[in-house]
Write an enzyme that holds these catalytic residues in place. Structure first.
Site, PDB file in Angstrom:
ATOM      1  N   THR A  21       0.958  -1.539   0.690  1.00  0.00           N
ATOM      2  CA  THR A  21      -0.010   0.008  -0.390  1.00  0.00           C
ATOM      3  C   THR A  21       1.376   1.433  -0.226  1.00  0.00           C
ATOM      4  O   THR A  21       0.677   2.012  -0.737  1.00  0.00           O
ATOM      5  CB  THR A  21      -1.042  -0.453   1.237  1.00  0.00           C
ATOM      6  OG1 THR A  21      -2.262  -1.133   1.070  1.00  0.00           O
ATOM      7  CG2 THR A  21      -1.528   1.224   1.547  1.00  0.00           C
ATOM      8  N   GLY A  77      -8.692  -4.639   4.607  1.00  0.00           N
ATOM      9  CA  GLY A  77      -8.068  -4.105   3.607  1.00  0.00           C
ATOM     10  C   GLY A  77      -6.827  -4.021   3.897  1.00  0.00           C
ATOM     11  O   GLY A  77      -6.383  -4.235   4.425  1.00  0.00           O
ATOM     12  N   ASP A  78      -5.408  -3.607   2.838  1.00  0.00           N
ATOM     13  CA  ASP A  78      -4.355  -3.613   3.140  1.00  0.00           C
ATOM     14  C   ASP A  78      -3.327  -5.043   3.799  1.00  0.00           C
ATOM     15  O   ASP A  78      -3.361  -5.835   2.950  1.00  0.00           O
ATOM     16  CB  ASP A  78      -4.032  -2.644   3.957  1.00  0.00           C
ATOM     17  CG  ASP A  78      -4.370  -1.185   3.258  1.00  0.00           C
ATOM     18  OD1 ASP A  78      -4.922  -1.177   1.731  1.00  0.00           O
ATOM     19  OD2 ASP A  78      -4.403  -0.305   3.081  1.00  0.00           O
ATOM     20  N   ASN A  79      -3.120  -5.090   5.067  1.00  0.00           N
ATOM     21  CA  ASN A  79      -2.661  -5.379   5.978  1.00  0.00           C
ATOM     22  C   ASN A  79      -3.488  -6.984   6.125  1.00  0.00           C
ATOM     23  O   ASN A  79      -3.598  -7.169   7.587  1.00  0.00           O
ATOM     24  CB  ASN A  79      -1.302  -5.104   6.463  1.00  0.00           C
ATOM     25  CG  ASN A  79      -0.091  -4.432   6.061  1.00  0.00           C
ATOM     26  OD1 ASN A  79      -0.889  -3.718   5.447  1.00  0.00           O
ATOM     27  ND2 ASN A  79       1.187  -4.836   5.983  1.00  0.00           N
ATOM     28  N   TRP A  80      -4.288  -7.102   5.750  1.00  0.00           N
ATOM     29  CA  TRP A  80      -5.995  -7.926   6.134  1.00  0.00           C
ATOM     30  C   TRP A  80      -5.658  -8.952   6.420  1.00  0.00           C
ATOM     31  O   TRP A  80      -6.242 -10.386   7.122  1.00  0.00           O
ATOM     32  CB  TRP A  80      -7.647  -7.710   5.669  1.00  0.00           C
ATOM     33  CG  TRP A  80      -7.220  -7.782   4.616  1.00  0.00           C
ATOM     34  CD1 TRP A  80      -6.688  -7.775   3.096  1.00  0.00           C
ATOM     35  CD2 TRP A  80      -8.469  -8.753   4.335  1.00  0.00           C
ATOM     36  NE1 TRP A  80      -6.951  -8.186   2.560  1.00  0.00           N
ATOM     37  CE2 TRP A  80      -8.365  -9.284   2.767  1.00  0.00           C
ATOM     38  CE3 TRP A  80      -9.194  -9.498   4.438  1.00  0.00           C
ATOM     39  CZ2 TRP A  80      -9.043  -9.832   2.154  1.00  0.00           C
ATOM     40  CZ3 TRP A  80     -10.363  -9.935   4.759  1.00  0.00           C
ATOM     41  CH2 TRP A  80      -9.981 -10.602   2.808  1.00  0.00           C
TER      42      TRP A  80
END
Lengths: 742, 742
Positions: free
Chosen positions: B161, B314-317
Site C-alpha cells: 500500500t 483491507g491492506d494488511n488484512w
C-alpha cells in the site's frame, strides 16, 4: 469462344426436345439420371456418355425384405437416466424412431450391450441389469443419484438417405414406395447376392457408360427421432458400420475386443471433432481395408463389362476414405461429389488415384429452390463464386448438375446463367492447360489429430452445412481452398516423425478439446518440443481459436510461450496486462489502391471498444479472453480485454494468433498475409501477383497467363501488382474476371 | 427530521471552522485522520469519538531499516522460459521491481526454491541447476523444447500500500517520504518490538478513542513491475504471508512440508478462483490461527488502555479472515471497510462477532474525483444507490468518508448531497429499529469450493474493481446483496455433510474450473448424488455460467440432467437440437403496471436473432453454446444456437440456468423470480410486497413499516403490491424513496 465438354446434365423422360437444346447450350457431353428419375430412350441418340446410378447396399429390396437377418446394425446410447433409488429403468428407445431402429436382443447381450454408470464412468456388471418384458433396461443395485445409460446394438431397418427422401417427399401415400432396408455385405450370403446382381445389371444395361455407385456399403450416421425428424447426423460417422460379424472379425485380426463403448464414446459416437481413440482409429482402418477390397471386386466387374466406375462421395460412402491408404486399390475411375463451397470442392478435386473428378454444382434442381419465391440464379452465383476460388487452385475435371431438369427449364434466366458458368469453367480449364497455377513457395500444413485422412474435411459435421459454432474455424479451410498455397494435412504423429521438414508454416485451428485443435495430444512433451524446435529454427506457427490447448502446468495453450497469448481461465485475473498495440503491422495493413479501408491503420486507446488495424479481422464466434502473456507480443486487434489478432517473434521464427476466422475475402487476405509473415516472407508476398483489394483473386500460370477474378458480388476496381512485372488496374463486375496473357 | 450520529468524518489541520460546521451538518459523531493527515488539536473540543490509524506491520520504519533481516517474504515465479538446447538460463527478476523484490539466496535453496519443467510438470533436481554470478538461474541437463520456471523466495522490501501511495503521489521528490519496509511479526524480535511500541503509543495518545488498525501483519498480494506499474494484485492473496519461519512451523504442526509450488501454484498463486488445494487451505487456516491470536494480544492492550480496536478491512488484512473460525477470538470491536458496491457492503455488514461495522463510502476525497472535471455528486449517487440496496437488507451501523476534507468542502453541492445521504442512512437505521427487514421464507445457498470463508467475496479479484470477465457472475452476488433472501455460503463438504437440509434453493455460479463453479470437486460422485437427491426431493437449483462443470463421462456440466442444458463442446454438433421455446414463463414474465416492457412475452422463431420473454436477461460475457440436452427443458431465452435462460422440472424439484447475470435491476428481478420458481413458491412471490417495476425495491419490517425505494437514476412510476394488503402506486424520483407506516 463457345466450347463443349466437361459437363454432365441430369435428364429425364418426356422433355426430349428441351434436353437436346440444353445439351448443346451447356456443351454437355454426359447425361445422368437422378434418384427417382429414369433415363429416357433418347440417350441412345445423344453423342454423350451415359451415367446410371447404382445402389449396391439397398438396390435389391425384394430380396432384402425376404432376408431380414441381413440388415446392417448400429450402436446407440439410451438417454442419460438418473437413478432415484436402487433400481432404475431405462427406456432405451426414448427419442428413437421405431421404423428405423430395432434393438437387437438376439445377440450375446454381455458381449454386445453395456450399461454404464455415467457418474463414475464404470461399467455395470452384466448380472446387475436385465431387459424387461416392456423392452426397458432395468438396473438393479443402482446407486441413487447416479446417472445411467445403455449402449445397445440395434438393427437399422431403414436406409438413411432413402428414409430422408421418403419422409421429405411424403411417400407414405405412394403405394410404389417402400421403406428400403440396407443389407450388410459382410455376410457371405449378402455378398454373393450383391455380386451376382451387379453381373446381371451390367449385362442388361448396355446403354450405360458409367456406373455411378450411390454409394457402397455403409451409410454415414443418420438417425431420426420419434417425430420422424433428424436426431443425429455425422457425415463421417462409422456408427452404422458395426455388426457382430465385423466386431468379431476385428477382434480376431487386432487381438483385442472392441467394446460397445468404443463406438458409443460417451454419446459422442466418435464424431470427427473427438480426439480419436486408438480403438476407433483401428476400426476406421479395419473397415477401410474391408470396404475398399470389396469395392475392388465390384469395379473389376464394371471394367470387365467395358464401363467406368464412378463413386458418389456421400450417402453410403463410409469406409471408402478417398484420402485413406487403401483408396488407391479400389479401381474407382472417378469421384463425383456435391460442391457446397470451396473446401468441399477441394475435398473432391484433390482426391488422388482417380482419372477424373466431377463436382455436382448447386442449386440442386429441386422444388425447394425452383419455385416462384426461390432465387436459383442467386444461388448459382454464390455457389460459383465459392467453387471458382477452389477450381482455379485445383481444377475439377468436370462439373454437372442434379435433380429434375424439367423443373430447371422453367427458369430461363437460370439456364442462361449456368450456360455461362459451364463455359467459364471450360475456359479456365483450357487456359490452364489442365494444370494448377503457381503456388507460393511458402508451404503450409494443417496440423490435427486426423492428419491426411481428413484432408479438407476438418471442422465439418454434415456435408457443407453451416454450423454457427464451427464458422470461426471452418473459415480457415474455406480461405485456404482458394489461396495459392500448397496445403498438407498432417497428424501429430507425422509432425513427430519429421514431416515438418517440408513445411514452412504450421496451422493449428479449432476449439479446445477437439481433434482439430488436438486436445490430449498436447500432453505429449515430445510434440511440444518438436513444434518449439520448428518455430525456434525459423518456422511459422499460426493458431486460430484455441490452438494447442490442454489446460495444464500453468498454461491453457501448451504453446502459449510461442503465441505470446493465452486464454485467461480466470485463474490469472490478478495479473495485469499491458498489451502492446500495433496498428501498422504487415498482416493488418492494406495497400495503396485498395477501396476497402484507409491505407494507414487506426488505433484507439486500450479499454472500451475495439482496437484494430486497417484490415479488420471478423472473429465472430471465436475464442474470448485471450490475453498477452509475454511482454513482447504485438497485439494487432483487440476487443475489450480479448486479443483478437496477435503476432509474436519467437527465436528465429514467428507466430500469429487469430481468435477466429469465419470465411470472407478480407479474412482470407489476413490469413494469406499472416502465412507470409509467419514464414518471414513479406518480400515474397510483395513481389507476388496480387490485387490491392482482397475481393480480387489472382492466379498465375506457368505459361505466363494471369487470371484475375472478382470473388465478390460487388463491382470492384483495384490495382493488381506484378502482372508480368507491371501494375494493372482492373474494374471487374460482380463475379467478373479477366485474363492477362503474355 | 434531522438527527445525528452514526457518521465518521475525516478531518485535518487548518480548517477548524469548516470542520465544526460540517460535523453539525452531517451529524457526525466521530472523526478520523487519513493516511498522510494529522488530527488537529481541535479534536479535544469536539464532542466526538476520535479514531486514529495505526500500522502495526510498517509503522516503525527507523527500526525496520535498522533490522533488515526482519522483512516479510513472498513467493514468486520467473517467466516461463523455453530451453533451446540442453542449458537454459532464466532471468528470474525479469519484469519484477527491484525496489520491491529481493531474491533471498541466503536460505536453503534446495528447500525454499524450485525449478520446474512446465512441459512435464516435473521438478528439476537441485543438482541440475545453479544461480549464476549475474543472478540468473542456469538449468543444466534441460530438455530442448521444454519450458522452465523458477519458484523463488524473495524478500519484500517495500510495503504494497505504501508503495502504491508513494508511486501514485510521486513521493520520490519528497525528502520526508521513505519507502516503507514491512516486518514479519513471526520473528520474536519483531513481535516484542510491535508490542512495546503499541504500549508506548497507547500511553501517549490519550486523545484517541478508537485505534483503527490499518491493518495487521500481512499485506494482500501486490507486486509491481519493472516500470513501477502494478503487475499482480490479489486482494485475497497469501503469497506475501510466507517466510522460512512460517513454513517450518507449518511443517512441524501439520506433519508435512509445504513446498514452493504449493504457493506458486503454476503461476496462479492460489488466487481465489483456483479450486483450493488441501495444502493451501491448510496454510490459510494455519496463518488465520496465527494472525488472529497475535491480533488478540494487541486488542487486549487497546482495551486495557480504555480504547476500542477497529480493523480496516483491507491492506494488511491477510489471515484475519472475518468469516473464518478464529475471527471471534480477535477481540476486535469494529470493522471498517470501503463500500464499493452492494456485495462489498454486505461483506462488511454481515461480519459476525463485532460490536459494530462501518462503511467508508465513495468517493474518497482525493484529487482524482475532486477536480473541475470530476463528478463527485454523481459518484456519491451511484455509490449510495448500490450501498443502499445492501444497507436496507443488512444495515451497517455507521458510515463515513475518507481522504482530504479540505478538498471536499470546495464542492458545496457535494456537501449538500452527502448531508442528505447521511440523514437518509440514519432514517433507515432508526425506522428499522436496527433490525433487518423480513426476508423471504425461501432460503438460498451459494455453493462453492470456499464455503462460508468467502462470504460475499466470491468472484472478486481486487476489492470492488470491475473485471470484464467476472461481470456475468459477480452480478449474482451484487443482486443477492440487495434481495430479501437469507443467503448462506456453503462448501461442497458442507453440502455433503447435510447442510442442504436448511436450504431451499442452491446457486452454483461461475466459469468452468474455478473454485466458484467447483472444478474437480464435481468428480466426486457423492457430491453429485447429494445434489440430485436434493433437487429430486423438491429442492431448487440455479446455475449461472458454467455450473457444476467438469467435462467427463459424456457431459460438460455434471448436473446437465438436472439443468436440462449443457455446453456444446463441438463433440455433439451432430445431435440436432429442438429447443422448446417458452416466452410466457413465470420467471421472464412481467406484471401489469410495469413500465419496462410489454406485459405479454414476445417470441420469434428459432434460427437467427434473439428469442426472449418480456423480461430480458442481459447475459453479456456469459457462457456460450449451451444447448438443450433433455427433451422437456423449457428455453426462456435464446440467441442463435445458445440457450441464455432455461427452466427444467426434475422429479419433485426444479432447476434454472442462466448463461450469465451481470448486475442490473432487471437481472436482479430475474434472479429473484428464478429463486421463487425453483423453490416452487410462485404463490409466495405473488403474495409478497414487491413493485411491478424491477427498478423499485421494497422492504417490509416486522413493525409493519414498508420502505419503497428507487434503485435507479430515473424517475419511476410503478404499482407496489401487497403493501399491508393493498396495491399502492408510487412515483419516485431518481434514488427517491417512501415509507408506508402502519
Amino acid at each position: 469462344m463457345a466450347t463443349t465438354g466437361r459437363v454432365t446434365l441430369p435428364i429425364e423422360v418426356g422433355i426430349d426436345e428441351e434436353v437436346k437444346v440444353l445439351m448443346q447450350r451447356l456443351g454437355a457431353d454426359a447425361v445422368r439420371n437422378s434418384d427417382g428419375t429414369e433415363l429416357p430412350a433418347l440417350v441412345d441418340e445423344l453423342a454423350a456418355k451415359v451415367y446410371s446410378t447404382y445402389f449396391p447396399a439397398r438396390g435389391d429390396q425384394e430380396w432384402a425384405v425376404a432376408n431380414p437377418e441381413t440388415s446392417t446394425h448400429l450402436y446407440l446410447m439410451s438417454p442419460r437416466t438418473p437413478a432415484r433409488g436402487n433400481v432404475v429403468e431405462i427406456d432405451i428407445m426414448e427419442g428413437y424412431l421405431r421404423e428405423q431402429i430395432q434393438p437387437d436382443t438376439e445377440v450375446d447381450l454381455a458381449r454386445f450391450w453395456q450399461v454404464i454408470d455415467r457418474t463414475t464412468g464404470e461399467i455395470v456388471d452384466f448380472a446387475d441389469w436385465e431387459i424387461t418384458e416392456g423392452g426397458l433396461v432395468r438396473v438393479n443395485n443402482a446407486v441413487a443419484g447416479h446417472v445411467y445409460t445403455v449402449n445397445f446394438l440395434a438393427r437399422q431397418i431403414w436406409d438413411g438417405t432413402q428414409m430422408y427422401n421418403y419422409i421429405t417427399n411424403n411417400w407414405d401415400e405412394d403405394p410404389k414406395r417402400h421403406k428400403e432396408r440396407p443389407y450388410n455385405v459382410r455376410q457371405d450370403k449378402v455378398w454373393d447376392r450383391v455380386r451376382s446382381e451387379l453381373d446381371r445389371w451390367l449385362s442388361e444395361h448396355t446403354e450405360v457408360d458409367v456406373v455411378r455407385f450411390t454409394t457402397f456399403f455403409y451409410h454415414f450416421t443418420l438417425v431420426f427421432n420419434d417425430k420422424r425428424k433428424e436426431k443425429f447426423v455425422d457425415w463421417f460417422g462409422y456408427t452404422a458400420s458395426v455388426s457382430p460379424e465385423a466386431i468379431l472379425a476385428f477382434e480376431a485380426e487386432y487381438g483385442y475386443a472392441i467394446t460397445p463403448e468404443d463406438f458409443v464414446d460417451e454419446g459422442f459416437y466418435n464424431c470427427s471433432f473427438r480426439v480419436p481413440s486408438k480403438a476407433f482409429k483401428d476400426w476406421v482402418l479395419f473397415q477401410h481395408r474391408f470396404v475398399t477390397s470389396r469395392v475392388r471386386e465390384l469395379t473389376d466387374k464394371v471394367h470387365a463389362s467395358g464401363k467406368e466406375a464412378m463413386m458418389f462421395l456421400g450417402d453410403n460412402w463410409i469406409g471408402t476414405e478417398p484420402y485413406g491408404p487403401h483408396f488407391k486399390d479400389t479401381g474407382i475411375d472417378a469421384v463425383v461429389g456435391s460442391v457446397g463451397n470451396a473446401a468441399t470442392c477441394r475435398m473432391i478435386s484433390d482426391i488422388p488415384h482417380v482419372k477424373y473428378t466431377e463436382g455436382r454444382f448447386l442449386p440442386y434442381f429441386f422444388p425447394d429452390v425452383f419455385n416462384e419465391n426461390g432465387d436459383p440464379v442467386g444461388e448459382a452465383n454464390v455457389s460459383w463464386m465459392a467453387a471458382r476460388r477452389a477450381i482455379v487452385r485445383k481444377p475439377l475435371d468436370r462439373i454437372g448438375y442434379g435433380g429434375y431438369l424439367s423443373l430447371a427449364i422453367k427458369f430461363p434466366e437460370f439456364v442462361d446463367r449456368i450456360e455461362a458458368i459451364c463455359q467459364e469453367f471450360r475456359d479456365i480449364y483450357e487456359a490452364a492447360e489442365g494444370k494448377t497455377p503457381q503456388n507460393s513457395p511458402v508451404r503450409v500444413a494443417v496440423l490435427n489429430a486426423w492428419g491426411s485422412l481428413r484432408t479438407w474435411q476438418t471442422h465439418m459435421v454434415a456435408h457443407a452445412l453451416a454450423y454457427e459454432q464451427t464458422q470461426p474455424y471452418v473459415g480457415v479451410l474455406e480461405s485456404l481452398a482458394g489461396l495459392p498455397f500448397d496445403v498438407q494435412f498432417l497428424s501429430f504423429e507425422d509432425a513427430m516423425n519429421g514431416a515438418l521438414e517440408n513445411v514452412d508454416v504450421v496451422l493449428n485451428v479449432g476449439e479446445a478439446g477437439t481433434a482439430f485443435s488436438g486436445g490430449r495430444n498436447w500432453a505429449d512433451p515430445q510434440l511440444q518440443a518438436v513444434i518449439r524446435d520448428f518455430v525456434a529454427r525459423g518456422g511459422g506457427l499460426i493458431g486460430v481459436g484455441e490452438p494447442a490447448v490442454l489446460s495444464a502446468n500453468g498454461a491453457y495453450s501448451q504453446l502459449s510461450d510461442i503465441f505470446g497469448v493465452d486464454r485467461e481461465q480466470s485463474w490469472s485475473l490478478s495479473t495485469d496486462r499491458y498489451p502492446n498495440l500495433e496498428p501498422n503491422h504487415f498482416i493488418t495493413s492494406t495497400e495503396v489502391g485498395c477501396g476497402c479501408g484507409a491505407g494507414i491503420g487506426q488505433i484507439s486507446g486500450p479499454g472500451a471498444g475495439k482496437v484494430r488495424g486497417a484490415l479488420e479481422a471478423d472473429v465472430t464466434g471465436g475464442a474470448r479472453y485471450w490475453v498477452p502473456v509475454t511482454p513482447d507480443v504485438q497485439v494487432l486487434q483487440m476487443n475489450g480485454v480479448s486479443v483478437e489478432v496477435a503476432a509474436h517473434d519467437y527465436a528465429d521464427g514467428r507466430a500469429v494468433y487469430f481468435a477466429g476466422l469465419p470465411f470472407n475475402q478480407q479474412n482470407a487476405r489476413l490469413l494469406q498475409k499472416a502465412i507470409y509473415w509467419a514464414a518471414g516472407s513479406e518480400d515474397v508476398y510483395a513481389a507476388s501477383a496480387h490485387a490491392a483489394d482482397p475481393r480480387i483473386d489472382v492466379a498465375v500460370y506457368e505459361n505466363g497467363s494471369v487470371f484475375v477474378y472478382n470473388s465478390s458480388l460487388e463491382t470492384v476496381t483495384s490495382e493488381v501488382y506484378n502482372v508480368a512485372g507491371k501494375t494493372e488496374t482492373v474494374e471487374l463486375e460482380p463475379l467478373g474476371s479477366i485474363w492477362f496473357n503474355h
